[in-house]
Design a protein around this motif. Structure first.
Motif, PDB file in Angstrom:
ATOM      1  N   PHE A   1     -10.490  17.285   6.088  1.00 35.40           N
ATOM      2  CA  PHE A   1     -11.824  17.982   6.319  1.00 35.40           C
ATOM      3  C   PHE A   1     -12.888  16.911   6.866  1.00 35.40           C
ATOM      4  O   PHE A   1     -13.664  17.115   7.446  1.00 35.40           O
ATOM      5  CB  PHE A   1     -12.128  18.429   5.061  1.00 35.40           C
ATOM      6  N   ASN A   2     -12.909  15.733   6.122  1.00 35.20           N
ATOM      7  CA  ASN A   2     -13.919  14.947   6.321  1.00 35.20           C
ATOM      8  C   ASN A   2     -13.432  13.317   6.783  1.00 35.20           C
ATOM      9  O   ASN A   2     -13.776  12.439   7.011  1.00 35.20           O
ATOM     10  CB  ASN A   2     -14.868  14.606   5.347  1.00 35.20           C
ATOM     11  N   SER A   3     -11.938  13.304   6.866  1.00 36.80           N
ATOM     12  CA  SER A   3     -11.087  12.201   7.067  1.00 36.80           C
ATOM     13  C   SER A   3     -11.366  10.903   6.098  1.00 36.80           C
ATOM     14  O   SER A   3     -10.913   9.621   6.392  1.00 36.80           O
ATOM     15  CB  SER A   3     -11.873  11.349   8.558  1.00 36.80           C
ATOM     16  N   GLU A   4     -11.551  11.396   4.863  1.00 38.62           N
ATOM     17  CA  GLU A   4     -11.734  10.549   3.781  1.00 38.62           C
ATOM     18  C   GLU A   4     -10.444  10.172   3.259  1.00 38.62           C
ATOM     19  O   GLU A   4      -9.258  10.906   3.048  1.00 38.62           O
ATOM     20  CB  GLU A   4     -12.566  11.102   2.614  1.00 38.62           C
ATOM     21  N   ILE A   5     -10.117   8.821   3.023  1.00 42.08           N
ATOM     22  CA  ILE A   5      -8.808   8.460   2.302  1.00 42.08           C
ATOM     23  C   ILE A   5      -9.161   8.850   0.797  1.00 42.08           C
ATOM     24  O   ILE A   5      -9.699   8.061  -0.049  1.00 42.08           O
ATOM     25  CB  ILE A   5      -8.687   6.842   2.469  1.00 42.08           C
ATOM     26  N   LEU A   6      -8.199   9.768   0.321  1.00 44.09           N
ATOM     27  CA  LEU A   6      -8.195  10.131  -0.838  1.00 44.09           C
ATOM     28  C   LEU A   6      -7.406   9.292  -1.925  1.00 44.09           C
ATOM     29  O   LEU A   6      -7.671   9.027  -3.028  1.00 44.09           O
ATOM     30  CB  LEU A   6      -7.484  11.553  -1.044  1.00 44.09           C
ATOM     31  N   SER A   7      -6.225   8.827  -1.545  1.00 41.61           N
ATOM     32  CA  SER A   7      -5.464   7.918  -2.237  1.00 41.61           C
ATOM     33  C   SER A   7      -4.677   7.097  -1.437  1.00 41.61           C
ATOM     34  O   SER A   7      -4.357   7.511  -0.264  1.00 41.61           O
ATOM     35  CB  SER A   7      -4.551   8.722  -3.449  1.00 41.61           C
ATOM     36  N   TYR A   8      -4.019   5.838  -1.898  1.00 42.31           N
ATOM     37  CA  TYR A   8      -3.424   5.068  -0.996  1.00 42.31           C
ATOM     38  C   TYR A   8      -2.759   4.153  -1.966  1.00 42.31           C
ATOM     39  O   TYR A   8      -3.283   3.752  -3.036  1.00 42.31           O
ATOM     40  CB  TYR A   8      -4.131   4.360  -0.228  1.00 42.31           C
ATOM     41  N   ARG A   9      -1.573   3.481  -1.512  1.00 43.64           N
ATOM     42  CA  ARG A   9      -0.647   2.502  -2.194  1.00 43.64           C
ATOM     43  C   ARG A   9      -0.633   1.241  -1.275  1.00 43.64           C
ATOM     44  O   ARG A   9      -0.349   1.708  -0.103  1.00 43.64           O
ATOM     45  CB  ARG A   9       0.490   3.001  -2.788  1.00 43.64           C
ATOM     46  N   ILE A  10      -0.383   0.144  -1.843  1.00 44.08           N
ATOM     47  CA  ILE A  10       0.043  -0.951  -1.000  1.00 44.08           C
ATOM     48  C   ILE A  10       0.990  -1.801  -1.633  1.00 44.08           C
ATOM     49  O   ILE A  10       1.096  -1.917  -2.640  1.00 44.08           O
ATOM     50  CB  ILE A  10      -1.241  -1.948  -0.887  1.00 44.08           C
ATOM     51  N   SER A  11       2.147  -1.984  -0.792  1.00 44.71           N
ATOM     52  CA  SER A  11       3.180  -2.578  -1.376  1.00 44.71           C
ATOM     53  C   SER A  11       3.968  -3.561  -0.443  1.00 44.71           C
ATOM     54  O   SER A  11       3.485  -3.736   0.672  1.00 44.71           O
ATOM     55  CB  SER A  11       4.350  -1.374  -1.756  1.00 44.71           C
ATOM     56  N   THR A  12       4.817  -4.300  -1.066  1.00 49.14           N
ATOM     57  CA  THR A  12       5.732  -5.499  -0.289  1.00 49.14           C
ATOM     58  C   THR A  12       6.669  -4.663   0.560  1.00 49.14           C
ATOM     59  O   THR A  12       7.419  -5.474   1.196  1.00 49.14           O
ATOM     60  CB  THR A  12       5.976  -6.546  -1.148  1.00 49.14           C
TER      61      THR A  12
END
Length: 167
Positions: free
Chosen positions: A43-54
């Motif tokens: 809808f608006n290109s918002e990043i709703l959630s994310y995870r960062i890992s190795t």
């Protein structure tokens, strides 16, 4: 069909990797990798959630998925979660979770990155803005730079398709 006028109705996801460099005990540079798994509202290109890992892993994808499902639960229409055909989006746990929540799963055609162009475009903007031309010397340094960019992207970066507002 990337366009929607309904917030939280269509979500896209993918995984990308970044390299950073650390010195070992002998003083040699070692290449390490960081992986980002974001979920974006079409809808608006918002990043709703994310995870960062190795490492690319099911835990990061499933945790990001759970958060995205929670955030989008206010949608009055059937939701669609779109991805490429990567292993993480074909996992039984991922597919079952979407079915259980009555979320339609959409996948790109094999070998066609244009089918997920919104997320690929985000990755391009992210890497051009804060990654290319810079050298990161730790996981934490790179992670913080990505977190700061996502905050900027969601709250300050203006977009023409949003009448020059941020998501």
């Amino acid at each position: 069909r990337f366009h929607t006028t309904v917030p939280h109705q269509k979500i896209t996801t993918d995984t990308t990797e970044f390299k950073y460099y650390i010195k070992d005990n002998a003083g040699n540079m070692q290449v390490k990798k960081l992986y980002l798994d974001p979920f974006m509202d079409m809808f608006n290109s918002e990043i709703l959630s994310y995870r960062i890992s190795t490492s690319p892993n099911a835990k990061a994808i499933m945790e990001g998925l759970e958060e995205a499902i929670q955030i989008t639960s206010d949608c009055p229409f059937r939701r669609t979660f779109h991805s490429d055909q990567g292993w993480g989006y074909q996992m039984k746990a991922y597919v079952r979770r979407l079915k259980y929540k009555q979320i339609f799963q959409s996948m790109s055609r094999k070998g066609n990155c244009l089918d997920n162009s919104l997320m690929e475009n985000f990755f391009s903007i992210l890497k051009q803005s804060m990654y290319y031309g810079k050298v990161f010397h730790s996981f934490e340094e790179l992670k913080l730079a990505i977190q700061n960019f996502i905050h900027y992207y969601n709250h300050k970066r203006r977009k023409a398709k949003l009448n020059w507002l941020s998501p």
